[in-house]
Design a protein around this motif. Sequence first.
Motif, PDB file in Angstrom:
ATOM      1  N   ALA A  17     -39.146  13.370 -43.460  1.00  0.00           N
ATOM      2  CA  ALA A  17     -38.203  12.276 -43.675  1.00  0.00           C
ATOM      3  C   ALA A  17     -38.749  10.978 -43.098  1.00  0.00           C
ATOM      4  CB  ALA A  17     -36.855  12.613 -43.044  1.00  0.00           C
ATOM      5  N   ALA A  18     -39.417  11.054 -41.945  1.00  0.00           N
ATOM      6  CA  ALA A  18     -40.003   9.853 -41.344  1.00  0.00           C
ATOM      7  C   ALA A  18     -41.124   9.306 -42.222  1.00  0.00           C
ATOM      8  CB  ALA A  18     -40.516  10.164 -39.943  1.00  0.00           C
ATOM      9  N   LEU A  19     -41.875  10.195 -42.853  1.00  0.00           N
ATOM     10  CA  LEU A  19     -42.929   9.753 -43.768  1.00  0.00           C
ATOM     11  C   LEU A  19     -42.348   9.064 -44.999  1.00  0.00           C
ATOM     12  CD1 LEU A  19     -45.313  12.833 -43.569  1.00  0.00           C
ATOM     13  CD2 LEU A  19     -45.887  10.482 -42.928  1.00  0.00           C
ATOM     14  N   ARG A  20     -41.174   9.515 -45.425  1.00  0.00           N
ATOM     15  CA  ARG A  20     -40.524   8.945 -46.610  1.00  0.00           C
ATOM     16  C   ARG A  20     -39.566   7.812 -46.271  1.00  0.00           C
ATOM     17  NH1 ARG A  20     -39.785  14.454 -47.098  1.00  0.00           N
ATOM     18  NH2 ARG A  20     -37.573  14.272 -46.632  1.00  0.00           N
ATOM     19  N   ASP A  21     -39.500   7.422 -45.016  1.00  0.00           N
ATOM     20  CA  ASP A  21     -38.511   6.443 -44.532  1.00  0.00           C
ATOM     21  C   ASP A  21     -38.490   5.186 -45.387  1.00  0.00           C
ATOM     22  OD1 ASP A  21     -36.686   5.024 -43.044  1.00  0.00           O
ATOM     23  OD2 ASP A  21     -38.034   4.685 -41.353  1.00  0.00           O
ATOM     24  N   ALA A  22     -37.352   4.906 -45.955  1.00  0.00           N
ATOM     25  CA  ALA A  22     -37.181   3.720 -46.788  1.00  0.00           C
ATOM     26  C   ALA A  22     -36.256   2.701 -46.126  1.00  0.00           C
ATOM     27  CB  ALA A  22     -36.614   4.126 -48.145  1.00  0.00           C
ATOM     28  N   ARG A  23     -35.986   2.869 -44.848  1.00  0.00           N
ATOM     29  CA  ARG A  23     -35.060   1.970 -44.143  1.00  0.00           C
ATOM     30  C   ARG A  23     -35.789   0.973 -43.246  1.00  0.00           C
ATOM     31  NH1 ARG A  23     -30.907   5.960 -41.451  1.00  0.00           N
ATOM     32  NH2 ARG A  23     -32.240   7.636 -42.093  1.00  0.00           N
ATOM     33  N   GLY A  24     -36.934   0.525 -43.667  1.00  0.00           N
ATOM     34  CA  GLY A  24     -37.661  -0.446 -42.871  1.00  0.00           C
ATOM     35  C   GLY A  24     -38.380   0.155 -41.682  1.00  0.00           C
ATOM     36  N   GLY A  25     -38.608   1.435 -41.721  1.00  0.00           N
ATOM     37  CA  GLY A  25     -39.375   2.076 -40.677  1.00  0.00           C
ATOM     38  C   GLY A  25     -38.601   2.496 -39.444  1.00  0.00           C
ATOM     39  N   GLN A  26     -37.270   2.393 -39.470  1.00  0.00           N
ATOM     40  CA  GLN A  26     -36.483   2.756 -38.284  1.00  0.00           C
ATOM     41  C   GLN A  26     -36.606   4.242 -37.948  1.00  0.00           C
ATOM     42  OE1 GLN A  26     -32.612   1.373 -39.445  1.00  0.00           O
ATOM     43  NE2 GLN A  26     -32.802  -0.458 -38.163  1.00  0.00           N
ATOM     44  N   LEU A  27     -36.539   5.086 -38.943  1.00  0.00           N
ATOM     45  CA  LEU A  27     -36.655   6.523 -38.700  1.00  0.00           C
ATOM     46  C   LEU A  27     -38.070   6.861 -38.252  1.00  0.00           C
ATOM     47  CD1 LEU A  27     -35.341   9.276 -38.650  1.00  0.00           C
ATOM     48  CD2 LEU A  27     -35.857   9.502 -41.088  1.00  0.00           C
TER      49      LEU A  27
ATOM     50  N   ALA B 299     -32.371  19.439 -42.986  1.00  0.00           N
ATOM     51  CA  ALA B 299     -31.922  20.260 -44.104  1.00  0.00           C
ATOM     52  C   ALA B 299     -32.817  20.085 -45.330  1.00  0.00           C
ATOM     53  CB  ALA B 299     -30.482  19.916 -44.455  1.00  0.00           C
ATOM     54  N   SER B 300     -33.508  18.931 -45.429  1.00  0.00           N
ATOM     55  CA  SER B 300     -34.305  18.662 -46.624  1.00  0.00           C
ATOM     56  C   SER B 300     -35.806  18.758 -46.387  1.00  0.00           C
ATOM     57  CB  SER B 300     -33.962  17.274 -47.166  1.00  0.00           C
ATOM     58  OG  SER B 300     -34.384  16.283 -46.247  1.00  0.00           O
ATOM     59  N   GLY B 301     -36.220  19.535 -45.396  1.00  0.00           N
ATOM     60  CA  GLY B 301     -37.646  19.758 -45.249  1.00  0.00           C
ATOM     61  C   GLY B 301     -38.263  19.249 -43.966  1.00  0.00           C
ATOM     62  N   GLY B 302     -37.502  18.772 -43.043  1.00  0.00           N
ATOM     63  CA  GLY B 302     -38.067  18.405 -41.750  1.00  0.00           C
ATOM     64  C   GLY B 302     -37.960  16.932 -41.424  1.00  0.00           C
TER      65      GLY B 302
END
Length: 83
Positions: free
Chosen positions: A16-26, A9-12
Amino acid sequence: LRAVSAASASGGVRGAALRDARGGQLREAYNDAVNELEKFRSQHKAFAYNYIAKFSKKERGTGGSDFMPALGGFRDTTAKHVI
């Protein structure tokens, strides 16, 4: 699944994986999915060769397209999307 829905919903999902702030899980999950898609495309190309192209004098798909180079290109493009 919610993360993927929100990412879409927010651009792909890739963004989101490039912006992942959860320790790289996404990012890791994204790369795993891209790698599996690349394997699928490789197997698809192998099936196309083994069951169609090697028996044909001309490698033409539906509509007369050169399908073997196209399938290889799809696979190679997919591989380039790993982050």
